[in-house]
Every structure is written in structure tokens, then in C-alpha cells.
Design an enzyme around this catalytic site. Structure first.
Site, PDB file in Angstrom:
ATOM      1  N   THR A   3      38.598  57.778  35.336  1.00  0.00           N
ATOM      2  CA  THR A   3      37.715  58.665  34.585  1.00  0.00           C
ATOM      3  C   THR A   3      36.267  58.477  35.014  1.00  0.00           C
ATOM      4  O   THR A   3      35.874  57.428  35.522  1.00  0.00           O
ATOM      5  CB  THR A   3      37.818  58.410  33.066  1.00  0.00           C
ATOM      6  OG1 THR A   3      37.167  57.170  32.729  1.00  0.00           O
ATOM      7  CG2 THR A   3      39.268  58.361  32.614  1.00  0.00           C
ATOM      8  N   ASP A  12      32.979  61.041  29.097  1.00  0.00           N
ATOM      9  CA  ASP A  12      31.680  60.517  28.705  1.00  0.00           C
ATOM     10  C   ASP A  12      31.960  59.516  27.601  1.00  0.00           C
ATOM     11  O   ASP A  12      32.341  59.892  26.481  1.00  0.00           O
ATOM     12  CB  ASP A  12      30.780  61.645  28.199  1.00  0.00           C
ATOM     13  CG  ASP A  12      29.421  61.157  27.727  1.00  0.00           C
ATOM     14  OD1 ASP A  12      29.231  59.930  27.587  1.00  0.00           O
ATOM     15  OD2 ASP A  12      28.540  61.994  27.482  1.00  0.00           O
ATOM     16  N   ASN A  14      34.489  49.820  32.234  1.00  0.00           N
ATOM     17  CA  ASN A  14      33.593  49.541  33.350  1.00  0.00           C
ATOM     18  C   ASN A  14      32.306  50.364  33.309  1.00  0.00           C
ATOM     19  O   ASN A  14      31.296  49.969  33.884  1.00  0.00           O
ATOM     20  CB  ASN A  14      34.329  49.819  34.666  1.00  0.00           C
ATOM     21  CG  ASN A  14      33.411  49.730  35.870  1.00  0.00           C
ATOM     22  OD1 ASN A  14      32.997  48.658  36.279  1.00  0.00           O
ATOM     23  ND2 ASN A  14      33.061  50.887  36.439  1.00  0.00           N
ATOM     24  N   SER A  73      31.575  42.644  32.004  1.00  0.00           N
ATOM     25  CA  SER A  73      30.291  42.096  31.587  1.00  0.00           C
ATOM     26  C   SER A  73      29.497  41.768  32.845  1.00  0.00           C
ATOM     27  O   SER A  73      29.480  42.546  33.793  1.00  0.00           O
ATOM     28  CB  SER A  73      30.500  40.867  30.697  1.00  0.00           C
ATOM     29  OG  SER A  73      29.276  40.314  30.279  1.00  0.00           O
ATOM     30  N   TYR A  91      19.218  44.692  29.033  1.00  0.00           N
ATOM     31  CA  TYR A  91      20.523  44.617  29.692  1.00  0.00           C
ATOM     32  C   TYR A  91      21.264  43.355  29.265  1.00  0.00           C
ATOM     33  O   TYR A  91      22.472  43.391  29.002  1.00  0.00           O
ATOM     34  CB  TYR A  91      20.334  44.647  31.206  1.00  0.00           C
ATOM     35  CG  TYR A  91      21.633  44.655  31.982  1.00  0.00           C
ATOM     36  CD1 TYR A  91      22.566  45.663  31.786  1.00  0.00           C
ATOM     37  CD2 TYR A  91      21.918  43.667  32.924  1.00  0.00           C
ATOM     38  CE1 TYR A  91      23.761  45.676  32.497  1.00  0.00           C
ATOM     39  CE2 TYR A  91      23.096  43.685  33.642  1.00  0.00           C
ATOM     40  CZ  TYR A  91      24.017  44.679  33.430  1.00  0.00           C
ATOM     41  OH  TYR A  91      25.192  44.695  34.134  1.00  0.00           O
ATOM     42  N   LYS A  95      24.988  43.189  27.409  1.00  0.00           N
ATOM     43  CA  LYS A  95      26.119  42.417  27.922  1.00  0.00           C
ATOM     44  C   LYS A  95      26.475  41.256  26.999  1.00  0.00           C
ATOM     45  O   LYS A  95      27.653  40.871  26.907  1.00  0.00           O
ATOM     46  CB  LYS A  95      25.821  41.919  29.344  1.00  0.00           C
ATOM     47  CG  LYS A  95      25.804  43.044  30.378  1.00  0.00           C
ATOM     48  CD  LYS A  95      27.094  43.845  30.380  1.00  0.00           C
ATOM     49  CE  LYS A  95      27.152  44.892  31.476  1.00  0.00           C
ATOM     50  NZ  LYS A  95      28.378  45.711  31.396  1.00  0.00           N
ATOM     51  N   THR A 152      27.830  46.107  45.506  1.00  0.00           N
ATOM     52  CA  THR A 152      28.095  47.444  45.010  1.00  0.00           C
ATOM     53  C   THR A 152      26.745  48.172  44.993  1.00  0.00           C
ATOM     54  O   THR A 152      25.735  47.629  45.439  1.00  0.00           O
ATOM     55  CB  THR A 152      28.678  47.394  43.587  1.00  0.00           C
ATOM     56  OG1 THR A 152      27.689  46.866  42.692  1.00  0.00           O
ATOM     57  CG2 THR A 152      29.911  46.504  43.546  1.00  0.00           C
TER      58      THR A 152
END
Length: 282
Positions: free
Chosen positions: A31, A55, A82, A132, A146, A150, A181
Site C-alpha cells: 500500500t 493514506d 512502515n 521505529s 521525530y 518514534k 534508503t
């Protein structure tokens, strides 16, 4: 063969995990908020992978994705939360227009997707994988929002682990260090209000110099995640990479130092007053 429901598959770990799972013969519901960005992913795998719009901040969309997964595959064994992004900047620099949407995706989106999936998982068992970060283990200046998001993922994951154990549902919270990434690229938002007072803690230089140069190989990380999901007794916490382990060890040492330094005072102090005193004070 497992069936996976994965959010945030347009890039990064979500995309790699969806592909790796399908390549080994598993079935995947991949997704993304913009389903057009992942449409081509499913083509090599025939009916073993479907792509859906999701979403995660939309509770109705999460329920619809779960319903479609059940309609197509009869259910799923693994849910991977994710989807997410980061806001870098000092606490004073951030604005509600910047930090509230980040919490909506990283925290409340995870909650909505999990809540939608739980009736399916409680019936058949399975695994919830919450992505996380090393940022969820230790807080540092320049990334407080952030870190807070987390940290929330960590707390939610620990609570879920206790709640879902009687149903045979396991929880795995993955805490990667720096991997190659595009997280430091498209998945980072910088607070617009840069204040010179916080230049020393700014993450801007780190982002500019480290994007694409991170030490970790993301494909090796995916291999470890798959191994943990397949394990008979997976860990609740899975720090990934030397940097994440160093963060965890540093946090444990600092926590232990604080506890030990104040142990005698905090234990010797008579906190356990009679209940009547509390009643009168209220």
C-alpha cells in the site's frame, strides 16, 4: 507462505520488504498513499501481490484496505507499519503546521492501521512489525519531534505485545540505524524557522552530507527482518546495525547511571504516606 500487509511501499524499507517477501513466494498487499507510485511493483508476481491506496491517517481507508486484503487473500499473517517521515529542527523552531501532520502519519496512522487489522490477527495469530528507529531509543537535540514520534511507536509496541500475547499475535519493533534508503532525502522535512541560537544542534549538515552515504546496506537489513518474522521466538526490540546497537548501549548505560546515582535518595525517601494524607490533600 505468509501474507503481508505493508504500509508506505513507495520507497525505502517498505518497498524493499514488499519485493523481498514476494520474491521468496509470499503474498503481499503493498500500500501507499499514491497507489500509482507502486502499481508496477505487482506485475512480476501475478496474483501474489496486489497494490492498494492507503493514506494511513484515514481510519476508513485503513479499514477498506483490510477488507480488500481479506477479500483477496482471506486474511494476512504480518502487518508492517512502515509509513512515516521525519521533521528535523529544534523544539522551538517547529510549528504546529509542521509537527502535527508528522505525528498524524507516524503515530496516529500506525494506530489506525493496527486497529483496523487487529480483528483479523486476533482470529488467526500473526505478527505486527512496527518500524521505529535508533531515534526511538535515544533523543538528541535537533530532532525532538521525530524522536517523540518514534518513542511513541516504542511505547505502543510494548503495550500491544502484552495485550496481544494471549491471541498468539507477536510484536516486533524494528530500530534501524543509518541505512542507504532515501530517508534523508524525500522522507525528511526541515523546520522552516531556522534559528541561529540552535545552530549547534542542527541536523541540516548531517542530512546534506549523509544522504546516500549511510553505511548500512538496506537489503541486508531486510534479510534480518525476514529472519526475525520467521523466528519461533522473535525479539520485541530489533536494533539493526552497529550504530543502532551503539545507541542502545549508550542509552542503557546513561539510564543505569541515573538510576544508580539517585538510588539511595529515591528509595530512602518516605514516599509511602498513609492513604488518609493523600485524601486530605486532594
Amino acid at each position: 507462505m505468509k501474507t503481508w500487509l505493508i504500509t508506505g511501499c513507495s520507497s525505502g524499507f517498505g518497498q524493499r520488504l514488499a519485493l523481498a517477501s514476494a520474491q521468496r513466494g509470499d503474498r503481499v498487499i503493498a500500500t501507499a498513499r499514491n497507489v500509482r507510485s507502486i502499481g508496477a511493483m505487482a506485475e512480476p508476481f501475478g496474483g501474489r501481490m496486489i497494490t492498494l491506496p492507503l493514506d494511513v491517517t484515514d481510519a476508513a481507508a485503513a479499514k477498506a484496505a483490510v477488507a480488500k486484503a481479506v477479500e483477496t487473500f482471506g486474511g494476512f499473517d504480518v502487518v508492517v507499519n512502515n509509513a512515516g517521515y521525519a521533521l528535523f529542527g529544534a523544539i522551538e523552531e517547529g510549528t504546529p503546521e509542521e509537527y502535527r501532520p508528522m505525528f498524524d502519519v507516524n503515530v496516529f496512522g500506525l494506530i489506525e492501521t493496527t486497529r483496523a487489522a487487529l480483528p483479523v490477527l486476533r482470529r488467526s495469530g500473526g505478527t505486527i512489525v512496527n518500524m521505529s528507529s535508533g531515534a526511538g531509543i535515544e533523543g538528541r537535540g535537533g530532532g525532538g519531534y521525530y524522536h517523540a514520534a518514534k518513542f511513541a511507536v516504542e511505547g505502543i509496541s510494548e503495550a500491544l505485545a502484552g495485550e496481544l500475547k494471549p491471541f498468539g499475535v507477536r510484536v516486533l519493533v524494528v530500530e534501524p540505524g543509518p541505512f542507504r534508503t532515501d530517508f534523508l532525502g524525500r522522507s525528511i522535512m526541515m523546520a522552516a524557522n531556522e534559528m541561529p541560537e540552535y545552530a549547534a544542534s542542527s541536523r541540516k549538515h548531517y542530512r546534506e552530507t549523509s544522504n546516500g552515504n549511510q553505511a548500512g546496506d538496506p537489503d541486508k537489513a531486510i534479510t534480518v527482518i525476514l529472519q526475525a518474522v520467521d523466528a519461533e521466538d522473535p525479539p520485541l526490540h530489533l536494533p539493526l546495525g552497529p550504530a543502532a546497537h551503539a545507541i542502545a548501549e549508550r542509552k542503557l548505560a546513561a539510564f543505569r547511571s541515573d538510576i544508580d546515582a539517585w538510588r539511595d535518595i529515591t528509595i530512602a525517601t518516605d514516599f509511602d504516606q498513609p492513604r488518609a494524607l493523600y485524601t486530605r490533600s486532594i
